[in-house]
Design a protein around this motif. Structure first.
Motif, PDB file in Angstrom:
ATOM      1  N   PRO A 109       0.819  -1.219   0.000  1.00 41.02           N
ATOM      2  CA  PRO A 109       0.000   0.000   0.000  1.00 41.02           C
ATOM      3  C   PRO A 109       0.853   1.270   0.000  1.00 41.02           C
ATOM      4  O   PRO A 109       0.374   2.348  -0.365  1.00 41.02           O
ATOM      5  N   ASN A 161      -1.685   1.374  -9.491  1.00 37.14           N
ATOM      6  CA  ASN A 161      -3.079   1.496  -9.924  1.00 37.14           C
ATOM      7  C   ASN A 161      -3.367   0.682 -11.174  1.00 37.14           C
ATOM      8  O   ASN A 161      -4.506   0.262 -11.407  1.00 37.14           O
ATOM      9  N   LEU A 163      -4.136  -3.245  -9.917  1.00 34.05           N
ATOM     10  CA  LEU A 163      -4.994  -3.376  -8.743  1.00 34.05           C
ATOM     11  C   LEU A 163      -5.513  -4.790  -8.546  1.00 34.05           C
ATOM     12  O   LEU A 163      -5.832  -5.195  -7.424  1.00 34.05           O
ATOM     13  N   ASP A 175      -4.836  -5.383  -4.626  1.00 37.82           N
ATOM     14  CA  ASP A 175      -5.922  -5.533  -3.657  1.00 37.82           C
ATOM     15  C   ASP A 175      -6.135  -6.973  -3.218  1.00 37.82           C
ATOM     16  O   ASP A 175      -7.081  -7.269  -2.481  1.00 37.82           O
ATOM     17  N   THR A 182      -7.628 -13.340  -7.209  1.00 40.47           N
ATOM     18  CA  THR A 182      -7.715 -12.024  -7.844  1.00 40.47           C
ATOM     19  C   THR A 182      -9.026 -11.879  -8.601  1.00 40.47           C
ATOM     20  O   THR A 182      -9.600 -12.874  -9.057  1.00 40.47           O
TER      21      THR A 182
END
Length: 263
Positions: A14, A23, A26, A30, A237
Motif C-alpha cells: 500500500p 493502480n 490493482l 488488492d 484475484t
C-alpha cells in the motif's frame, strides 16, 4: 516432516511510491488479504517448513519487498523462497517517465535488495531427514550458469529428492498440458526454454517430485516416473475469481503425500 508449498503472491505494498504502476495492477494490489486467509489455513496445518516458489512481489521495490516479507514472517514456521521473474523485475521513475526493467535487467540490483533483508535466492540444497530439497533459480526461464555441475554434485545425496523452482520444466508433457489449458501461452517464457537439458540430463531418475509455479493454473502430471506439481496462485484475484488462493501440503513419510488446501 510436513512442508507447505505455494507460489505467486504478487504482493504490492500500500506504500508503493509508484502509484501509477500500482493502480494499473490493482487486481494484484488488492489481493493480499486473501493470502492472509491462506496463511490461516497454513497455520492450522502446523508445517515444519514453508517454501514459496517465487513471485513474492509483483515487481521489486524496497516497499514491496518489505511488505511481502512482513506477510511471510507471519507464517508459523521458517520459510524459504526461490526467485520468480517478478521478484527481479523493476520500475524506475525518471524525470520524464517510469522505466521498466525486465527480470534479466533488474536481477542484480534486486538480488542485492533481497539479500539486504537476509533473503537468499540462489540455488540451494536443503537436508530434510532422508530427503533432499533442491531449490533452483529459474526466474529467467532457465537456470544459472554452473547449475548442471552443481546438480551433479548433489543428486543422489539422499535416497529421495524433491525439486522446487518457479518456471515449469521444459518437457513435452508439460508443454502439452500448458497449451491444452491456454493455447496462447508463450512457451519460451512459461517453460524453462533456456535449460531444456535440465530434466533429461540432470534430474531424470533422481527426483520423485517437482514443484513449480509461474502459470497461475494448478495441475499435475507424471513424466517418466517423476510427478510434476504445477501450483496456482497464493492469492485470489478479480481477474480469475474461480482460481482460489491455494497451497500444497507435502508430507514426507514412507511416501511423498501431496494434497491441496485452498480458501
Amino acid at each position: 516432516m510436513k512442508i507447505v508449498v505455494f507460489s505467486d503472491m504478487h504482493t504490492i505494498s500500500p506504500r508503493e511510491p509508484l502509484v501509477e504502476v500500482r493502480n494499473s495492477r490493482l487486481f494484484f494490489a488488492d489481493a493480499w488479504p486473501t493470502f492472509v486467509k491462506l496463511s490461516g489455513l497454513i497455520r492450522q496445518e502446523a508445517p515444519d517448513l514453508v517454501i514459496c516458489l517465487g513471485d513474492m512481489v509483483d515487481w521489486y521495490s524496497d516497499e514491496n519487498r518489505d511488505f511481502a516479507i512482513g506477510l511471510l514472517n507471519e507464517l508459523p514456521c521458517p520459510w524459504l523462497s526461490v526467485p520468480g521473474n517478478h521478484d527481479y523485475q523493476r520500475f524506475v521513475r525518471t524525470e520524464h517517465a517510469i522505466l521498466k526493467f525486465s527480470a534479466a535487467e533488474g536481477r542484480e540490483a534486486a538480488r542485492e535488495g533481497w539479500l539486504a533483508r537476509g533473503i537468499e535466492l540462489h540455488n540451494r540444497y536443503i537436508e530434510a531427514g532422508d530427503t533432499g530439497l533442491i531449490l533452483l533459480d529459474s526466474a529467467l526461464s532457465g537456470v544459472p550458469e554452473g547449475t548442471q555441475k552443481w546438480l551433479a554434485s548433489v543428486t543422489g545425496r539422499h535416497r529421495r529428492q524433491l525439486v522446487f523452482t518457479h518456471v515449469p520444466l521444459d518437457q513435452p508433457q508439460v508443454r502439452e498440458q500448458i497449451l491444452s489449458v491456454d493455447a496462447r501461452r508463450d512457451l519460451a517464457k512459461y517453460v524453462q526454454s533456456r535449460s531444456p537439458w535440465l530434466f533429461p540430463e540432470a534430474l531424470r531418475g533422481h527426483v520423485s517430485d517437482v514443484f513449480t509455479g509461474h502459470l497461475h493454473i494448478p495441475g499435475e502430471l507424471t513424466a517418466e516416473g517423476t510427478r510434476m506439481h504445477m501450483l496456482g496462485t497464493a492469492i485470489t484475484t478479480p481477474r480469475k475469481p474461480d482460481l482460489h488462493a491455494s497451497a500444497l501440503v507435502v508430507t514426507l513419510g514412507q511416501h511423498v503425500d501431496v494434497r491441496r488446501i485452498y480458501i
